[in-house]
Design a protein around this motif. Structure first.
Motif, PDB file in Angstrom:
ATOM      1  N   ASP A   1      -7.513  79.495  47.426  1.00 39.64           N
ATOM      2  CA  ASP A   1      -6.983  80.819  47.730  1.00 39.64           C
ATOM      3  C   ASP A   1      -7.581  81.826  46.745  1.00 39.64           C
ATOM      4  O   ASP A   1      -8.009  81.447  45.645  1.00 39.64           O
ATOM      5  CB  ASP A   1      -5.461  80.779  47.619  1.00 39.64           C
ATOM      6  N   LEU A   2      -7.583  83.079  47.113  1.00 46.69           N
ATOM      7  CA  LEU A   2      -8.152  84.106  46.231  1.00 46.69           C
ATOM      8  C   LEU A   2      -7.078  84.948  45.545  1.00 46.69           C
ATOM      9  O   LEU A   2      -6.806  84.770  44.364  1.00 46.69           O
ATOM     10  CB  LEU A   2      -9.103  85.002  47.025  1.00 46.69           C
ATOM     11  N   SER A   3      -6.452  85.858  46.282  1.00 44.73           N
ATOM     12  CA  SER A   3      -5.494  86.773  45.686  1.00 44.73           C
ATOM     13  C   SER A   3      -4.293  86.018  45.130  1.00 44.73           C
ATOM     14  O   SER A   3      -3.605  85.295  45.850  1.00 44.73           O
ATOM     15  CB  SER A   3      -5.035  87.804  46.717  1.00 44.73           C
ATOM     16  N   GLY A   4      -4.062  86.182  43.846  1.00 47.86           N
ATOM     17  CA  GLY A   4      -2.961  85.509  43.186  1.00 47.86           C
ATOM     18  C   GLY A   4      -3.358  84.183  42.550  1.00 47.86           C
ATOM     19  O   GLY A   4      -2.656  83.680  41.679  1.00 47.86           O
ATOM     20  N   THR A   5      -4.475  83.624  42.999  1.00 42.49           N
ATOM     21  CA  THR A   5      -4.945  82.343  42.473  1.00 42.49           C
ATOM     22  C   THR A   5      -6.159  82.544  41.569  1.00 42.49           C
ATOM     23  O   THR A   5      -6.201  82.045  40.441  1.00 42.49           O
ATOM     24  CB  THR A   5      -5.300  81.373  43.621  1.00 42.49           C
ATOM     25  N   LEU A   6      -7.156  83.288  42.064  1.00 40.20           N
ATOM     26  CA  LEU A   6      -8.324  83.608  41.247  1.00 40.20           C
ATOM     27  C   LEU A   6      -8.254  85.017  40.657  1.00 40.20           C
ATOM     28  O   LEU A   6      -8.826  85.277  39.602  1.00 40.20           O
ATOM     29  CB  LEU A   6      -9.608  83.467  42.068  1.00 40.20           C
ATOM     30  N   HIS A   7      -7.569  85.904  41.355  1.00 40.64           N
ATOM     31  CA  HIS A   7      -7.489  87.288  40.860  1.00 40.64           C
ATOM     32  C   HIS A   7      -6.211  87.950  41.351  1.00 40.64           C
ATOM     33  O   HIS A   7      -5.592  87.506  42.322  1.00 40.64           O
ATOM     34  CB  HIS A   7      -8.709  88.101  41.333  1.00 40.64           C
ATOM     35  N   VAL A   8      -5.836  89.027  40.687  1.00 42.84           N
ATOM     36  CA  VAL A   8      -4.762  89.909  41.129  1.00 42.84           C
ATOM     37  C   VAL A   8      -5.335  91.309  41.121  1.00 42.84           C
ATOM     38  O   VAL A   8      -5.698  91.825  40.061  1.00 42.84           O
ATOM     39  CB  VAL A   8      -3.520  89.830  40.227  1.00 42.84           C
ATOM     40  N   GLY A   9      -5.466  91.913  42.293  1.00 39.44           N
ATOM     41  CA  GLY A   9      -6.139  93.196  42.381  1.00 39.44           C
ATOM     42  C   GLY A   9      -7.590  93.055  41.971  1.00 39.44           C
ATOM     43  O   GLY A   9      -8.307  92.192  42.476  1.00 39.44           O
ATOM     44  N   SER A  10      -8.028  93.860  41.024  1.00 40.58           N
ATOM     45  CA  SER A  10      -9.416  93.814  40.552  1.00 40.58           C
ATOM     46  C   SER A  10      -9.561  93.053  39.241  1.00 40.58           C
ATOM     47  O   SER A  10     -10.611  93.112  38.598  1.00 40.58           O
ATOM     48  CB  SER A  10      -9.957  95.246  40.375  1.00 40.58           C
ATOM     49  N   ASN A  11      -8.539  92.316  38.871  1.00 43.28           N
ATOM     50  CA  ASN A  11      -8.562  91.580  37.614  1.00 43.28           C
ATOM     51  C   ASN A  11      -8.540  90.080  37.861  1.00 43.28           C
ATOM     52  O   ASN A  11      -7.667  89.568  38.580  1.00 43.28           O
ATOM     53  CB  ASN A  11      -7.359  91.965  36.745  1.00 43.28           C
ATOM     54  N   ALA A  12      -9.499  89.376  37.272  1.00 43.29           N
ATOM     55  CA  ALA A  12      -9.542  87.924  37.394  1.00 43.29           C
ATOM     56  C   ALA A  12      -8.378  87.307  36.628  1.00 43.29           C
ATOM     57  O   ALA A  12      -7.997  87.790  35.566  1.00 43.29           O
ATOM     58  CB  ALA A  12     -10.862  87.388  36.854  1.00 43.29           C
ATOM     59  N   VAL A  13      -7.799  86.251  37.193  1.00 38.69           N
ATOM     60  CA  VAL A  13      -6.778  85.487  36.474  1.00 38.69           C
ATOM     61  C   VAL A  13      -7.470  84.846  35.262  1.00 38.69           C
ATOM     62  O   VAL A  13      -8.574  84.301  35.395  1.00 38.69           O
ATOM     63  CB  VAL A  13      -6.161  84.411  37.381  1.00 38.69           C
ATOM     64  N   PRO A  14      -6.884  84.912  34.075  1.00 40.00           N
ATOM     65  CA  PRO A  14      -7.522  84.361  32.877  1.00 40.00           C
ATOM     66  C   PRO A  14      -8.030  82.927  33.072  1.00 40.00           C
ATOM     67  O   PRO A  14      -7.289  82.060  33.523  1.00 40.00           O
ATOM     68  CB  PRO A  14      -6.400  84.420  31.830  1.00 40.00           C
ATOM     69  N   GLY A  15      -9.299  82.726  32.742  1.00 37.82           N
ATOM     70  CA  GLY A  15      -9.905  81.404  32.821  1.00 37.82           C
ATOM     71  C   GLY A  15     -10.415  81.006  34.181  1.00 37.82           C
ATOM     72  O   GLY A  15     -11.108  79.977  34.318  1.00 37.82           O
ATOM     73  N   ALA A  16     -10.114  81.788  35.225  1.00 36.20           N
ATOM     74  CA  ALA A  16     -10.454  81.380  36.590  1.00 36.20           C
ATOM     75  C   ALA A  16     -11.960  81.383  36.843  1.00 36.20           C
ATOM     76  O   ALA A  16     -12.492  80.467  37.481  1.00 36.20           O
ATOM     77  CB  ALA A  16      -9.748  82.275  37.604  1.00 36.20           C
ATOM     78  N   ALA A  17     -12.660  82.421  36.374  1.00 38.32           N
ATOM     79  CA  ALA A  17     -14.104  82.513  36.638  1.00 38.32           C
ATOM     80  C   ALA A  17     -14.848  81.358  35.971  1.00 38.32           C
ATOM     81  O   ALA A  17     -15.739  80.747  36.574  1.00 38.32           O
ATOM     82  CB  ALA A  17     -14.642  83.857  36.143  1.00 38.32           C
ATOM     83  N   ASN A  18     -14.497  81.044  34.744  1.00 38.40           N
ATOM     84  CA  ASN A  18     -15.141  79.940  34.048  1.00 38.40           C
ATOM     85  C   ASN A  18     -14.805  78.604  34.699  1.00 38.40           C
ATOM     86  O   ASN A  18     -15.658  77.705  34.805  1.00 38.40           O
ATOM     87  CB  ASN A  18     -14.707  79.916  32.583  1.00 38.40           C
ATOM     88  N   ALA A  19     -13.563  78.461  35.163  1.00 39.62           N
ATOM     89  CA  ALA A  19     -13.159  77.227  35.843  1.00 39.62           C
ATOM     90  C   ALA A  19     -13.965  77.027  37.123  1.00 39.62           C
ATOM     91  O   ALA A  19     -14.362  75.900  37.455  1.00 39.62           O
ATOM     92  CB  ALA A  19     -11.661  77.270  36.158  1.00 39.62           C
ATOM     93  N   LEU A  20     -14.225  78.117  37.849  1.00 39.05           N
ATOM     94  CA  LEU A  20     -15.022  78.010  39.068  1.00 39.05           C
ATOM     95  C   LEU A  20     -16.448  77.563  38.750  1.00 39.05           C
ATOM     96  O   LEU A  20     -17.032  76.742  39.467  1.00 39.05           O
ATOM     97  CB  LEU A  20     -15.030  79.344  39.807  1.00 39.05           C
ATOM     98  N   LYS A  21     -17.012  78.091  37.657  1.00 40.13           N
ATOM     99  CA  LYS A  21     -18.351  77.665  37.253  1.00 40.13           C
ATOM    100  C   LYS A  21     -18.379  76.166  36.983  1.00 40.13           C
ATOM    101  O   LYS A  21     -19.337  75.464  37.360  1.00 40.13           O
ATOM    102  CB  LYS A  21     -18.789  78.428  35.997  1.00 40.13           C
TER     103      LYS A  21
END
Length: 283
Positions: free
Chosen positions: A12-32
């Motif tokens: 899922d995206l909204s609420g899981t990877l980001h909220v609005g225009s802000n990434a959930v802490p650690g999510a971008a690195n976890a995806l990498k």
């Protein structure tokens, strides 16, 4: 129940990877880290407030790596459904950005007469959720003129989420309550066709896009990660038997994992990043 060997992820995206225009802490690195493992990822979004192209650009700007074929939205499926049903004059209750997916309907969607429409299509578009517009939608659905079926005009929605987490950090109404209002007002057993999560058709379309693997990928080897026990992890997610992971970010509220009327998730994690930490450690 111990977690099975996970060979594919639906995220899922909204609420899981980001909220609005802000990434959930650690999510971008976890995806990498997930991409580095080679585990196939499909982003499954009910987001209907912006076009697929705008959403992808937004994710990339936030630092997420989004490869071709990975992003699946309810708007993308909606385009196929409108075409398949041969709808010629839908009343779109969609945002300006979402309407970029339907340039051929610009003139039709702005008509002021309810008799000029053969269906109602609803996404998350707060500017449309007012008395006049919903009354127009009600009149379209009440009419049998130019009906695409013998049952009257169609009511189609990208999803029926009751609420969402908005950029201000608060919970706000989703499209679900407005869809339910139209169902109630029309009566006669009218139920909107939900084409996004958690419909079976949506999940099967996404899963079918995952490259063939050997041995063949089983449903219980697919994990779906989301912040909504109902819209992300309910419905067909339960029916198909995928591994369902509820994260405590986004719209999550204390006790959601035990909410009455919902099948409990297979796993609860603090965040997408904490799930990836566990997954990588046990892989």
């Amino acid at each position: 129940m111990s977690r099975p060997a996970i060979r594919a992820l639906l995220v899922d995206l909204s609420g899981t990877l980001h909220v609005g225009s802000n990434a959930v802490p650690g999510a971008a690195n976890a995806l990498k880290r997930i991409h580095q493992t080679g585990i196939p990822v499909r982003f499954c979004s009910n987001t209907s407030k912006e076009s697929t192209a705008s959403l992808r650009a937004k994710l990339i700007k936030m630092g997420f790596e989004v490869n071709d074929g990975e992003l699946w939205t309810s708007l993308g499926v909606l385009k196929d459904v409108v075409k398949m049903k041969n709808l010629r004059k839908p009343l779109f209750l969609l945002s300006e950005s979402a309407m970029e997916e339907f340039p051929e309907f610009t003139d039709v969607s702005t008509s002021s007469l309810h008799t000029d429409h053969d269906s109602v299509v609803i996404g998350l578009s707060p500017s449309h959720f007012n008395y006049d517009t919903l009354t127009k939608a009600f009149r379209v659905l009440s009419s049998n003129q130019d009906s695409p079926t013998s049952h009257g005009p169609s009511l189609i929605t990208t999803h029926k989420a009751k609420y969402i987490r908005t950029p201000d950090g608060e919970l706000s109404l989703g499209p679900g309550p407005f869809v339910a209002a139209l169902e109630y007002a029309i009566g006669g057993g009218l139920r909107a066709e939900v084409i996004g999560k958690p419909s079976k058709d949506f999940f099967e379309r996404v899963i079918a896009s995952i490259p063939s693997q050997s041995p063949k990928l089983k449903y219980d080897e697919i994990a779906i990660i989301g912040d909504d026990i109902e819209s992300d992890l309910g419905g067909a997610a339960v029916e198909l038997g995928v591994w369902r992971v509820l994260v405590k970010t986004g719209k999550y509220r204390n006790g959601d994992e035990e909410r009455e009327g919902q099948t409990p998730p297979n796993e609860v994690q603090d965040s997408f990043a904490s799930f990836v930490d566990d997954l990588v450690k046990t892989a």
